[in-house]
Structure formats: structure tokens, C-alpha cells
Design an enzyme around this catalytic site. Structure first.
Site, PDB file in Angstrom:
ATOM      1  N   CYS A 119       0.821  -1.224   0.000  1.00 37.58           N
ATOM      2  CA  CYS A 119       0.000   0.000   0.000  1.00 37.58           C
ATOM      3  C   CYS A 119       0.853   1.271   0.000  1.00 37.58           C
ATOM      4  CB  CYS A 119      -0.931   0.007   1.205  1.00 37.58           C
ATOM      5  SG  CYS A 119      -2.129  -1.321   1.150  1.00 37.58           S
ATOM      6  N   HIS A 258      -3.021   7.437   2.421  1.00 37.75           N
ATOM      7  CA  HIS A 258      -3.458   6.109   1.955  1.00 37.75           C
ATOM      8  C   HIS A 258      -4.866   5.881   2.480  1.00 37.75           C
ATOM      9  CE1 HIS A 258      -3.803   1.987   1.048  1.00 37.75           C
ATOM     10  NE2 HIS A 258      -3.623   1.554   2.285  1.00 37.75           N
ATOM     11  N   ASN A 288     -10.105   0.205  -0.169  1.00 42.59           N
ATOM     12  CA  ASN A 288      -8.631   0.215  -0.152  1.00 42.59           C
ATOM     13  C   ASN A 288      -8.118  -0.406  -1.455  1.00 42.59           C
ATOM     14  OD1 ASN A 288      -5.913  -0.128   0.283  1.00 42.59           O
ATOM     15  ND2 ASN A 288      -6.118  -1.077   2.301  1.00 42.59           N
TER      16      ASN A 288
HETATM   17  C1  COA Z   1     -10.433  -4.885   9.974  1.00 45.11           C
HETATM   18  C2  COA Z   1     -11.045  -3.866  10.941  1.00 45.11           C
HETATM   19  C3  COA Z   1     -12.026  -2.996  10.202  1.00 45.11           C
HETATM   20  C4  COA Z   1     -11.791  -4.633  12.007  1.00 45.11           C
HETATM   21  O1  COA Z   1     -12.360  -3.710  12.920  1.00 45.11           O
HETATM   22  P1  COA Z   1     -12.269  -3.974  14.489  1.00 45.11           P
HETATM   23  O2  COA Z   1     -13.027  -2.901  15.126  1.00 45.11           O
HETATM   24  O3  COA Z   1     -10.809  -4.130  14.832  1.00 45.11           O
HETATM   25  O4  COA Z   1     -13.036  -5.321  14.620  1.00 45.11           O
HETATM   26  P2  COA Z   1     -12.518  -6.727  15.203  1.00 45.11           P
HETATM   27  O5  COA Z   1     -11.469  -7.302  14.317  1.00 45.11           O
HETATM   28  O6  COA Z   1     -12.204  -6.531  16.642  1.00 45.11           O
HETATM   29  O7  COA Z   1     -13.808  -7.592  15.051  1.00 45.11           O
HETATM   30  C5  COA Z   1     -14.983  -7.291  15.774  1.00 45.11           C
HETATM   31  C6  COA Z   1     -16.020  -8.312  15.417  1.00 45.11           C
HETATM   32  O8  COA Z   1     -16.503  -8.054  14.100  1.00 45.11           O
HETATM   33  C7  COA Z   1     -16.457  -9.248  13.329  1.00 45.11           C
HETATM   34  N1  COA Z   1     -16.273  -8.927  11.930  1.00 45.11           N
HETATM   35  C8  COA Z   1     -15.107  -8.860  11.220  1.00 45.11           C
HETATM   36  N2  COA Z   1     -15.385  -8.525   9.949  1.00 45.11           N
HETATM   37  C9  COA Z   1     -16.714  -8.358   9.858  1.00 45.11           C
HETATM   38  C10 COA Z   1     -17.583  -8.012   8.822  1.00 45.11           C
HETATM   39  N3  COA Z   1     -17.144  -7.739   7.572  1.00 45.11           N
HETATM   40  N4  COA Z   1     -18.901  -7.911   9.081  1.00 45.11           N
HETATM   41  C11 COA Z   1     -19.381  -8.163  10.315  1.00 45.11           C
HETATM   42  N5  COA Z   1     -18.595  -8.513  11.338  1.00 45.11           N
HETATM   43  C12 COA Z   1     -17.288  -8.611  11.120  1.00 45.11           C
HETATM   44  C13 COA Z   1     -15.306 -10.023  13.915  1.00 45.11           C
HETATM   45  O9  COA Z   1     -15.437 -11.385  13.610  1.00 45.11           O
HETATM   46  C14 COA Z   1     -15.484  -9.746  15.387  1.00 45.11           C
HETATM   47  O10 COA Z   1     -16.496 -10.575  15.873  1.00 45.11           O
HETATM   48  P3  COA Z   1     -16.359 -11.234  17.345  1.00 45.11           P
HETATM   49  O11 COA Z   1     -16.309 -10.062  18.282  1.00 45.11           O
HETATM   50  O12 COA Z   1     -17.605 -12.061  17.430  1.00 45.11           O
HETATM   51  O13 COA Z   1     -15.094 -12.016  17.316  1.00 45.11           O
HETATM   52  C15 COA Z   1      -9.939  -3.000  11.606  1.00 45.11           C
HETATM   53  O14 COA Z   1      -9.150  -3.794  12.457  1.00 45.11           O
HETATM   54  C16 COA Z   1      -9.045  -2.352  10.607  1.00 45.11           C
HETATM   55  O15 COA Z   1      -9.479  -1.512   9.837  1.00 45.11           O
HETATM   56  N6  COA Z   1      -7.753  -2.693  10.603  1.00 45.11           N
HETATM   57  C17 COA Z   1      -6.819  -2.155   9.616  1.00 45.11           C
HETATM   58  C18 COA Z   1      -6.982  -2.915   8.346  1.00 45.11           C
HETATM   59  C19 COA Z   1      -6.319  -2.243   7.202  1.00 45.11           C
HETATM   60  O16 COA Z   1      -6.487  -1.067   7.014  1.00 45.11           O
HETATM   61  N7  COA Z   1      -5.572  -3.018   6.405  1.00 45.11           N
HETATM   62  C20 COA Z   1      -4.899  -2.544   5.261  1.00 45.11           C
HETATM   63  C21 COA Z   1      -3.799  -1.623   5.668  1.00 45.11           C
HETATM   64  S1  COA Z   1      -2.870  -1.101   4.325  1.00 45.11           S
END
Ligand code: COA
Length: 331
Positions: A119, A258, A288
Site C-alpha cells: 500500500c 493512503h 482500499n
Molecule cells: C479490519 C477492521 C475494520 C476490524 O475492525 P475492528 O473494530 O478491529 O473489529 P474486530 O477485528 O475486533 O472484530 C470485531 C467483530 O466483528 C467481526 N467482523 C469482522 N469482519 C466483519 C464483517 N465484515 N462484518 C461483520 N462482522 C465482522 C469479527 O469477527 C469480530 O467478531 P467477534 O467479536 O464475534 O469475534 C480493523 O481492524 C481495521 O481496519 N484494521 C486495519 C486494516 C487495514 O487497514 N488493512 C490494510 C492496511 S494497508
């Protein structure tokens, strides 16, 4: 980097797949246990574009390059450097840049290469292009970010597959002699780095040495989030970048970060003490698109008239590696 030359951005272009998928459409088509509400709340993403028949990283890159050259008014025979930032190339080799070179019939002595810094790739590619222009005789370069993450995500992993989209963006650079007594134009500073110990936090499960298939995205979302906010929201890092450009935060007209997640961008804005009004945000529309997010957002903000000649634009990138990069450009 002090020089008698300056490297200006003289054109932008972008390309998106034909088909756009709203959150609801994607959830229904892929049978995901998710909701439009969850995706919007956690990421700010409302839709993404996904390649269909005949569309690849190469075709998106090619179309973005053609548009950028048209907006710059520069023909293919003048381009001396073409760099494509991508981690989703059509083939292991040759490079996407070589495929674009062949299709657009660029000059025989044009340097073509791909850069993979995930990225963060577009700003890394910008740094390489600037270096080649300053070191050589070429006058024009094209820098592209192009990706098709839809071919790399695991469509059964709801925590990653909803985050990504496909697209490409490109800029044309021109080397000019610096005019004494005028404010420096173009790329004023670039800073880059990495924390390779974090590589396992965001990676592809496959590759040439792993079953000869590309694999799918493996991601520790929380770790990525934490590091992205720390890096992109760092006043110290932004200060170094602006200092090298002879500027301060108050001089910044636009930040083009980004586009991974709206919450990451908002947290970075808070960390930097820069109002969200100055951030160009496209993650809601494109999701993204990895190395393509920044040039795509630049093209949007140039074409809708937000970024004007003379504006100070700060680019901020972060991604797998963890590789990070930033640049300051006077437009
Ligand atoms: C991925 C991201 C959105 C997840 O958000 P979060 O607030 O951290 O959520 P969590 O991972 O703690 O998951 C919370 C719950 O939502 C669930 N969940 C994950 N994806 C889901 C989706 N698409 N829809 C519904 N629920 C979802 C998880 O399973 C978890 O459930 P649980 O509590 O029963 O285990 C966040 O971590 C993020 O944006 N990270 C950076 C990712 C990124 O930008 N990557 C590229 C960088 S270049």
C-alpha cells in the site's frame, strides 16, 4: 535533496473497473455474514469497484497512464521512465510496466519497472522516479499505482474481503531547471522506512516459493490499525518531512493519505493536528486499492478543482511490510 532541478507533477489520470459493488450487493453476492452498517461504521467504506472480464491490473494501469499523459499533453515518445507500483501484477514477470510500455508504444529508451511496497508503493515509486529523473537525461516520467486486490482476497474471510477494491491512478512528472528566486515547485521532500519484523501481520499466503500460486490476504487487522495510526498520525514524522521541504504544518493545503479506513485517517488527522477538511477522502467510494489509493485520490481532487497550482500537498502511505512513506509536493 538539493538540486538545480525540480520534479513537477504536470498531469494526473485514473481508471476504475466498470462494475461498482455497494456493501449490500457484495454481501449478497458473496454470501457474507456482514452488514452495510458494520462495514460503514468500522471502515467508512460504502462501495468498491471490482474487475470483470477483460479487466486486469495491466489494463487499469494502461488506461490511467493514457489519461495522465493526455492531461499533461505529453506523448508516449517523450516518457523516459515508467514505474508501476503494484503487488497484484498480472504475471510474475514481465512487469506490469513492460506490458503498459508495449501497449502504449512508449519510447525504446524508456526505463520500465514495477515497485512492490504494497500500500506504500506509490510514494516509493515516486521516490525512484524522482531519483532516475535527477540522475539521468530523461525529461518525463510516469508513476502509477495499480492493483486488483479482488484477485487476492479470500472471499470467505469477511474481516478482509470487504476492505479492498480495484483501481489505478497515475501522475506525469517533468524535470525542469529550478528558477532562482521562485518558490521551489514539485516534489519537495520524500521520507520512507519500514518495520520488517511486522511483515507477518499483513501478507499474502502464497507466491512463487509457496505452491506457485498468488495466495490470499492474511491480516491481523488490529495490529495493522494500531501501527497505521501511530505512523500516519506522527507529528514527528510529518515534521521531518515538512522541515526538509522548508515548510510547517500550517503551510499544508491538502493531505492525501493512503485510503485504508476512514477511522485510521481521522485518527491520523487528530494526531497531526490537521483538520479533516484538509484531507482528501475517497475510501468511501473506492475502498482500499492499495498502491492505487493515493494517485486515485489525487486525480479526483485535481479534477474536481480542490488541488490547485501552488497548493502544498502532503502524501502519507502505510502498508504491508510494514513499509511507510510520505512526500510533500508543491502542485
Ligand atoms: C479490519 C477492521 C475494520 C476490524 O475492525 P475492528 O473494530 O478491529 O473489529 P474486530 O477485528 O475486533 O472484530 C470485531 C467483530 O466483528 C467481526 N467482523 C469482522 N469482519 C466483519 C464483517 N465484515 N462484518 C461483520 N462482522 C465482522 C469479527 O469477527 C469480530 O467478531 P467477534 O467479536 O464475534 O469475534 C480493523 O481492524 C481495521 O481496519 N484494521 C486495519 C486494516 C487495514 O487497514 N488493512 C490494510 C492496511 S494497508
Amino acid at each position: 535533496m538539493k538540486s538545480d532541478f525540480e520534479i513537477r507533477v504536470i498531469g494526473t489520470g485514473s481508471a476504475l473497473p466498470v462494475k461498482v459493488w455497494s456493501n449490500a450487493e457484495l454481501i449478497a453476492a458473496r454470501g457474507l455474514e456482514s452488514s452495510d452498517e458494520w462495514i460503514r461504521e468500522r471502515t467508512g467504506i460504502a462501495q468498491r469497484y471490482i474487475v470483470g472480464e477483460g479487466e486486469t491490473t495491466f489494463t487499469l494501469a494502461r488506461d490511467a497512464v493514457a489519461k495522465a499523459m493526455a492531461s499533461a499533453g505529453v506523448g508516449p515518445e517523450h516518457i523516459g521512465v515508467l514505474i508501476v507500483a503494484t503487488c497484484t501484477p498480472d504475471l510474475s514477470f514481465p512487469s506490469v510496466a513492460a506490458l503498459v510500455h508495449g501497449d502504449l508504444k512508449l519510447a525504446h529508451n524508456c526505463v520500465v519497472l514495477d515497485v512492490n511496497a504494497a500500500c506504500s508503493g506509490f510514494v516509493h515509486a515516486l521516490a525512484v522516479a524522482r531519483g532516475l529523473l535527477l540522475a539521468g537525461t530523461a525529461e518525463y516520467a510516469v508513476v502509477v499505482g495499480a492493483e486488483t486486490f479482488s484477485n487476492l482476497v479470500d472471499w470467505n474471510d469477511r474481516a478482509t474481503c470487504v476492505l479492498f477494491g480495484d483501481g489505478a491512478g497515475a501522475v506525469v512528472l517533468k524535470k525542469d531547471t529550478r528558477t532562482q528566486g521562485h518558490k521551489a515547485q514539485g516534489v519537495l521532500s520524500i521520507d520512507m522506512g519500514a518495520d520488517g519484523t511486522c511483515a507477518p501481520q499483513l501478507m499474502s499466503s502464497g507466491g512463487v516459493a509457496r505452491g506457485r500460486v498468488a495466495g490470499t490476504v492474511l491480516m491481523n487487522g488490529r495490529e495493522v490499525y494500531k501501527h497505521a495510526v501511530r505512523q500516519m498520525g506522527s507529528k514527528v514524522e510529518a515534521g521531518k518531512l515538512l522541515d526538509e521541504a522548508g515548510l510547517t504544518v500550517a503551510d499544508v493545503n491538502w493531505v492525501v493519505p493512503h485510503q485504508a479506513n476512514l477511522r485510521i485517517i481521522e485518527a491520523a488527522a487528530q494526531g497531526l493536528g490537521i483538520s479533516m477538511d484538509k484531507f482528501v477522502v475517497t475510501v468511501d467510494q473506492h475502498a482500499n486499492t492499495s498502491a492505487a489509493t493515493i494517485p486515485l485520490a489525487l486525480d479526483v481532487a485535481v479534477r474536481d478543482g480542490r488541488i490547485q497550482a501552488g497548493d502544498v500537498v502532503m502524501l502519507q502511505a502505510f502498508g504491508a511490510g510494514f513499509a511507510w512513506s510520505g512526500a510533500v509536493i508543491r502542485w
